[in-house]
Design a protein around this motif. Structure first.
Motif, PDB file in Angstrom:
ATOM      1  N   LEU A 108       0.824  -1.204   0.000  1.00  0.00           N
ATOM      2  CA  LEU A 108       0.000   0.000   0.000  1.00  0.00           C
ATOM      3  C   LEU A 108       0.862   1.260   0.000  1.00  0.00           C
ATOM      4  O   LEU A 108       0.537   2.246  -0.671  1.00  0.00           O
ATOM      5  CB  LEU A 108      -0.933  -0.002   1.212  1.00  0.00           C
ATOM      6  CG  LEU A 108      -2.078  -1.017   1.181  1.00  0.00           C
ATOM      7  CD1 LEU A 108      -2.823  -1.026   2.513  1.00  0.00           C
ATOM      8  CD2 LEU A 108      -3.046  -0.716   0.036  1.00  0.00           C
ATOM      9  N   SER A 111       2.197   1.751  -3.503  1.00  0.00           N
ATOM     10  CA  SER A 111       1.133   2.225  -4.393  1.00  0.00           C
ATOM     11  C   SER A 111       0.839   3.698  -4.146  1.00  0.00           C
ATOM     12  O   SER A 111       0.605   4.465  -5.085  1.00  0.00           O
ATOM     13  CB  SER A 111      -0.132   1.390  -4.179  1.00  0.00           C
ATOM     14  OG  SER A 111       0.102   0.028  -4.467  1.00  0.00           O
ATOM     15  N   ALA A 112       0.847   4.091  -2.881  1.00  0.00           N
ATOM     16  CA  ALA A 112       0.600   5.492  -2.541  1.00  0.00           C
ATOM     17  C   ALA A 112       1.708   6.387  -3.095  1.00  0.00           C
ATOM     18  O   ALA A 112       1.439   7.489  -3.597  1.00  0.00           O
ATOM     19  CB  ALA A 112       0.495   5.650  -1.028  1.00  0.00           C
ATOM     20  N   TRP A 292      -6.456  -0.393   6.207  1.00  0.00           N
ATOM     21  CA  TRP A 292      -5.807  -0.316   4.899  1.00  0.00           C
ATOM     22  C   TRP A 292      -5.952   1.080   4.295  1.00  0.00           C
ATOM     23  O   TRP A 292      -4.985   1.654   3.796  1.00  0.00           O
ATOM     24  CB  TRP A 292      -6.414  -1.344   3.943  1.00  0.00           C
ATOM     25  CG  TRP A 292      -6.190  -2.766   4.316  1.00  0.00           C
ATOM     26  CD1 TRP A 292      -5.291  -3.262   5.220  1.00  0.00           C
ATOM     27  CD2 TRP A 292      -6.898  -3.900   3.796  1.00  0.00           C
ATOM     28  NE1 TRP A 292      -5.387  -4.630   5.293  1.00  0.00           N
ATOM     29  CE2 TRP A 292      -6.358  -5.055   4.433  1.00  0.00           C
ATOM     30  CE3 TRP A 292      -7.919  -4.066   2.872  1.00  0.00           C
ATOM     31  CZ2 TRP A 292      -6.821  -6.339   4.158  1.00  0.00           C
ATOM     32  CZ3 TRP A 292      -8.381  -5.341   2.587  1.00  0.00           C
ATOM     33  CH2 TRP A 292      -7.833  -6.469   3.227  1.00  0.00           C
ATOM     34  N   TYR A 296      -3.020   3.734   3.379  1.00  0.00           N
ATOM     35  CA  TYR A 296      -2.796   4.155   1.992  1.00  0.00           C
ATOM     36  C   TYR A 296      -2.864   5.674   1.860  1.00  0.00           C
ATOM     37  O   TYR A 296      -1.957   6.308   1.302  1.00  0.00           O
ATOM     38  CB  TYR A 296      -3.825   3.483   1.085  1.00  0.00           C
ATOM     39  CG  TYR A 296      -3.821   3.976  -0.340  1.00  0.00           C
ATOM     40  CD1 TYR A 296      -2.762   3.691  -1.199  1.00  0.00           C
ATOM     41  CD2 TYR A 296      -4.885   4.733  -0.840  1.00  0.00           C
ATOM     42  CE1 TYR A 296      -2.753   4.146  -2.510  1.00  0.00           C
ATOM     43  CE2 TYR A 296      -4.885   5.184  -2.145  1.00  0.00           C
ATOM     44  CZ  TYR A 296      -3.821   4.892  -2.978  1.00  0.00           C
ATOM     45  OH  TYR A 296      -3.816   5.347  -4.274  1.00  0.00           O
TER      46      TYR A 296
END
Length: 342
Positions: A108, A111-112, A292, A296
């Protein structure tokens, strides 16, 4: 616009498994016969690469495309029209369910950071001028009435042109092609209301940080990452694919969504939230989902703090923009969009 490419059936009515396409095509039994001439693809690859296609071990369908993995008698680069071929990086996809909590947090965070880098990227104006309209999701206007620039005026013009293209004249198609719906008198009235609303929901020029046009994929899905495990047994994202669904939009209209088991989103005030929650989710599941999304967006907004201000400043405009993007044809006249404004 359409929802997805048609996937072929076998003679017994089951879905094609995507295997042995090359041999079937060479034997004149392509499962895509009548919808897609695979021989043309093979010919274009061979002509541009100067190499021979020896096999197509697999093919599978995406939301807007077919993914094909041809094998060649020798490697090479390709230059084509709308045909893009890349070397597949090492790693696997669809790994979320196999990860530990710590590994998921690592993924995460990566991805962030990718999302923040896209948001912070200053897109060249000449590039945006060419591709802003071209990469807009359907239905899109034939042209924009004013030159592309990082201003409030282009945001208003883009929004106006998008609504005009989505709700045209009585009798014209509206929504997805396979919904077979047309514009009626109620939708025309709703259209005029939406057009009058636009100037009131667009932030003033004082919100400069929310206005520049930037490039970003429409949304992130964890299967769109290819990963492998590093020396510390953490997942490392090696590539991001499905860029053919990418859009170029003003920053206030961009979508930071990250899809895992649920969709990690923000509310209108940029607070972490979740959507698309499974109907059988337990209270403990929901606690985990919220962990989550907080992780994120904590990482994302730390790397791109102006994103938070963009979401807050454009909350009403974003609500309408996403409704235009996501609407399907349950309402034959499309007027459900205006009710979604609340």
């Amino acid at each position: 616009m359409y929802l997805a490419d048609t996937w072929p059936k076998t003679p017994d009515g089951t879905d094609f498994d995507g295997k042995q396409l090359f041999s079937q095509v060479r034997n004149g039994k392509s499962p895509f016969d009548g919808a897609w001439d695979v021989n043309l693809l093979i010919r274009e690859i061979e002509e541009n690469l100067g190499a021979e296609v020896t096999d197509i071990p697999f093919v599978y369908n995406g939301s807007n495309n077919y993914h094909v993995g041809p094998r060649l008698d020798r490697p090479g680069d390709i230059m084509g029209r709308r045909l893009l071929m890349f070397e597949r990086t090492d790693g696997e996809k669809y790994i979320w369910h196999d990860l530990s909590p710590e590994q998921r947090a690592c993924l995460l965070t990566q991805s962030a950071c990718i999302r923040a880098s896209l948001f912070n990227f200053q897109l060249p104006l000449d590039f945006a001028a060419v591709w802003l309209r071209e990469r807009l999701f359907e239905q899109k206007p034939r042209s924009l009435p004013i030159p592309v620039a990082p201003t409030r005026e282009i945001c208003v013009a883009l929004f106006t042109a998008k609504i005009e293209a989505t709700i045209r004249n009585i009798g014209d198609m509206i929504g997805w092609e396979n919904d077979n719906n047309t514009v009626g008198p109620i939708a025309v009235v709703a259209k005029q209301s939406l057009l009058r609303l636009i100037p009131y929901i667009m932030p003033a020029d004082s919100s400069q940080s929310s206005l520049p046009s930037r490039s970003r994929p429409r949304r992130f899905w964890y299967p769109q990452h290819v990963h492998y495990m590093d020396a510390n047994n953490n997942p490392l994202a090696t590539s991001l694919y499905d860029w053919e669904t990418g859009c170029i939009v003003p920053a206030i209209l961009s979508d930071p969504l990250m899809a895992v088991v649920v969709d990690l989103v923000t509310d209108e005030n940029a607070n972490p939230s979740i959507t698309r929650v499974p109907s059988d989710a337990t209270p403990s599941d929901r606690v985990q989902y919220m962990e989550w999304t907080r992780h994120y967006f904590g990482a994302l907004l730390n790397q791109a703090p102006t994103y938070e201000r963009a979401i807050q400043a454009g909350k009403d405009a974003r609500h309408l923009w996403f409704a235009l993007r996501e609407r399907r044809g349950e309402d034959p006249e499309g007027c459900s969009v205006i009710w979604k404004l609340g």
